[in-house]
Motif scaffolding. Structure first.
Motif, PDB file in Angstrom:
ATOM      1  N   UNK A  33       0.857  -1.176   0.000  1.00 32.92           N
ATOM      2  CA  UNK A  33       0.000   0.000   0.000  1.00 32.92           C
ATOM      3  C   UNK A  33       0.904   1.241   0.000  1.00 32.92           C
ATOM      4  N   UNK A  34       0.296   2.396   0.190  1.00 29.86           N
ATOM      5  CA  UNK A  34       1.099   3.625   0.203  1.00 29.86           C
ATOM      6  C   UNK A  34       1.291   4.200   1.599  1.00 29.86           C
ATOM      7  N   UNK A  35       0.692   3.601   2.620  1.00 33.70           N
ATOM      8  CA  UNK A  35       0.788   4.161   3.972  1.00 33.70           C
ATOM      9  C   UNK A  35       0.427   3.119   5.005  1.00 33.70           C
TER      10      UNK A  35
ATOM     11  N   UNK B 170      -6.098  -0.589   7.129  1.00 33.88           N
ATOM     12  CA  UNK B 170      -7.394  -0.747   6.457  1.00 33.88           C
ATOM     13  C   UNK B 170      -7.482  -2.110   5.772  1.00 33.88           C
ATOM     14  N   UNK B 171      -6.434  -2.471   5.061  1.00 36.58           N
ATOM     15  CA  UNK B 171      -6.414  -3.750   4.342  1.00 36.58           C
ATOM     16  C   UNK B 171      -6.466  -4.918   5.316  1.00 36.58           C
TER      17      UNK B 171
ATOM     18  N   UNK C 160      -7.802   6.921   8.395  1.00 39.02           N
ATOM     19  CA  UNK C 160      -8.960   6.597   7.562  1.00 39.02           C
ATOM     20  C   UNK C 160     -10.177   6.349   8.450  1.00 39.02           C
ATOM     21  N   UNK C 161     -11.342   6.230   7.817  1.00 33.74           N
ATOM     22  CA  UNK C 161     -12.581   6.050   8.572  1.00 33.74           C
ATOM     23  C   UNK C 161     -12.533   4.791   9.438  1.00 33.74           C
ATOM     24  N   UNK C 162     -12.081   3.679   8.872  1.00 29.61           N
ATOM     25  CA  UNK C 162     -12.048   2.448   9.663  1.00 29.61           C
ATOM     26  C   UNK C 162     -10.925   2.486  10.698  1.00 29.61           C
ATOM     27  N   UNK C 163      -9.774   3.074  10.364  1.00 27.09           N
ATOM     28  CA  UNK C 163      -8.657   3.132  11.312  1.00 27.09           C
ATOM     29  C   UNK C 163      -8.996   4.032  12.499  1.00 27.09           C
ATOM     30  N   UNK C 164      -9.676   5.146  12.249  1.00 30.07           N
ATOM     31  CA  UNK C 164     -10.126   6.005  13.347  1.00 30.07           C
ATOM     32  C   UNK C 164     -11.103   5.247  14.231  1.00 30.07           C
ATOM     33  N   UNK C 165     -11.921   4.390  13.617  1.00 30.66           N
ATOM     34  CA  UNK C 165     -12.929   3.638  14.356  1.00 30.66           C
ATOM     35  C   UNK C 165     -12.365   2.649  15.351  1.00 30.66           C
ATOM     36  N   UNK C 166     -11.106   2.262  15.193  1.00 27.38           N
ATOM     37  CA  UNK C 166     -10.493   1.328  16.146  1.00 27.38           C
ATOM     38  C   UNK C 166      -9.407   1.988  16.989  1.00 27.38           C
ATOM     39  N   UNK C 167      -9.159   3.270  16.764  1.00 29.01           N
ATOM     40  CA  UNK C 167      -8.134   3.990  17.524  1.00 29.01           C
ATOM     41  C   UNK C 167      -8.634   4.269  18.936  1.00 29.01           C
TER      42      UNK C 167
ATOM     43  N   UNK D 211       1.133  -5.672   9.747  1.00 30.60           N
ATOM     44  CA  UNK D 211       1.117  -4.484   8.902  1.00 30.60           C
ATOM     45  C   UNK D 211       2.411  -3.702   9.111  1.00 30.60           C
ATOM     46  N   UNK D 212       2.855  -3.035   8.049  1.00 29.01           N
ATOM     47  CA  UNK D 212       4.110  -2.274   8.121  1.00 29.01           C
ATOM     48  C   UNK D 212       4.010  -1.029   7.266  1.00 29.01           C
TER      49      UNK D 212
END
Length: 427
Positions: free
Chosen positions: A105-107, A113-114, A139-146, A268-269
């Protein structure tokens, strides 16, 4: 400089944070140093948020990028891509995951997310376990688990998130326990939580919480969690965006401090592998990575120019044993800072591993966070020629120290001396 700041404010979002009362423009770097537009030179102890992992303007990476740019920059994943395959082979081998597959990915945000897409699809569940004080992207999903309020601007989410104890050793209801009792209490809490919910898809956890202020549990906590999760078929996602590639010194991956139960199902990296180029990615067992039943590509993930940089960076990292350097120099730096902290009532804790060090500040004589002092130390260090970061789940009261892994002993001593002066000016 003020003109650039005014232009920044006129066209970019108000929530796009800048460090320092008088923000600086970094124009170039070399080794462990950077320069601003006024010609001031700084020792860089933050590396673009742990991203310049090896060194600024490293000739081996510059050469690889230049040569690749002269051939082709990009073609997308619709075509065979030799640098992407070569880097994927290296990462799969280094991951410790059997029958591993790699997706670029790029980030780090996109990588997480993936991972969430894979885990929820594989498990047919949108419930996710996450750690309190965690951060996983914007991202929307990453904020949702932060699990860090300072970095979670919305309570809306496509996921149901349940937060687990254990990511912060010295705060919370179990802080008074010794390490073994702390782990036992966190495991008991996890078991109790799982008894009250439908089976989650996965637990996602940073081995050392980055934005959270470089906090971490005792070694072995995630191995103990893994035993509980495995009984129920729940996946373990290790978010190695900040901890990977040898930064912790003791291990190549942060999860290896908890590796008694084997590697995670998904890793993830991002950040350090590109040394400033935009690379993120996911490693997972083939059965998990291949569970998607629709087509997908990545336009910019795995593009030739970033893969060339990643290969050159990884080769340099391994060939020069920068993990070993992080262990040696980082260990010395931590001890130096602990000796300073012992003399200052406002330093609550010096923690970390390798070249990933947190200095938490509190109002003297209390456990109350001291974000004003953290901001003051950040400013004083910058004025004296040192760039550091800050973070933490308690009002951003932790200083974050994460230099390039090629840091020398002399540079570590220089940075520690500047930081000591900055801390003394605040207390």
């Amino acid at each position: 400089m003020n003109d650039l700041y005014d232009r920044h404010r006129a066209v970019l979002p108000d929530w796009l944070a800048l460090y320092y009362e008088d923000p600086i423009e970094i124009t170039h770097g070399e080794g462990r140093h950077v320069w601003d537009a006024q010609g001031n030179r700084y020792l860089d102890f933050f590396g673009g948020i742990l991203t310049t992992m090896t060194a600024h303007a490293l000739p081996e990476i510059t050469k690889a990028v230049s040569e690749q740019a002269g051939r082709i920059l990009h073609s997308s994943t619709l075509y065979l891509n030799r640098p992407m395959v070569e880097l994927a082979e290296r990462i799969a081998q280094l991951s410790g995951i059997p029958d591993a597959r790699v997706f670029f990915t790029t980030s780090g945000t996109e990588a997480n997310d993936t991972a969430l897409l894979l885990a929820t699809t594989y498990r047919r569940s949108n419930t996710v376990l996450a750690m309190r004080n965690s951060y996983h992207g914007r991202s929307f999903s990453a904020i949702g688990i932060t699990g860090n309020r300072s970095w979670s601007p919305s309570s809306l989410s496509p996921l149901q998130t349940l937060y687990v104890h254990g990511g912060v050793r010295t705060r919370g209801p179990y802080a008074h326990l010794d390490d073994s009792a702390f782990i036992a209490a966190c495991v008991e809490d996890l078991q109790d939580l799982l008894g009250h919910t439908r089976p989650p898809a996965a637990l996602i956890a940073e081995p050392i919480q980055g934005v959270g202020g470089f906090t971490s549990p005792p070694d072995g906590l995630y191995a103990a969690f893994r035993d509980v999760l495995r009984e129920r078929g729940i996946l373990w996602i290790a978010d190695e965006v900040q901890t990977g590639w040898g930064r912790t010194g003791d291990h190549f991956w942060g999860w290896q401090a908890h590796g008694q139960s084997g590697p995670p199902d998904i890793v993830t990296f991002a950040k350090g592998i590109g040394n400033g180029m935009s690379i993120g990615g996911v490693v997972a067992r083939a059965e998990i990575m291949n569970c998607l039943d629709a087509n997908s590509i990545s336009t910019f993930g795995g593009t030739q120019i970033t893969m060339a940089a990643g290969l050159a960076n990884l080769n340099y990292l391994v060939e020069h044993d920068l993990q070993g350097n992080a262990r040696r120099v980082g260990g010395m730096l931590i001890e130096r800072l602990r000796s300073v902290a012992a003399q200052l009532p406002g330093v609550r804790e010096v923690r970390g591993r390798g070249l990933m060090i947190g200095v938490e500040l509190a109002r003297p004589g209390t456990d109350e966070a001291d974000p004003q002092a953290a901001a003051a130390v950040l400013e004083a260090a910058r004025a004296d020629g040192l760039l550091i970061g800050k973070g933490g789940g308690h009002n951003t009261s932790a200083l974050r120290i994460a230099p390039p892994l090629s840091l020398t002993v002399a540079e570590a001593e220089e940075g520690a001396a500047i930081l000591e002066r900055a801390l003394r000016s605040a207390y």
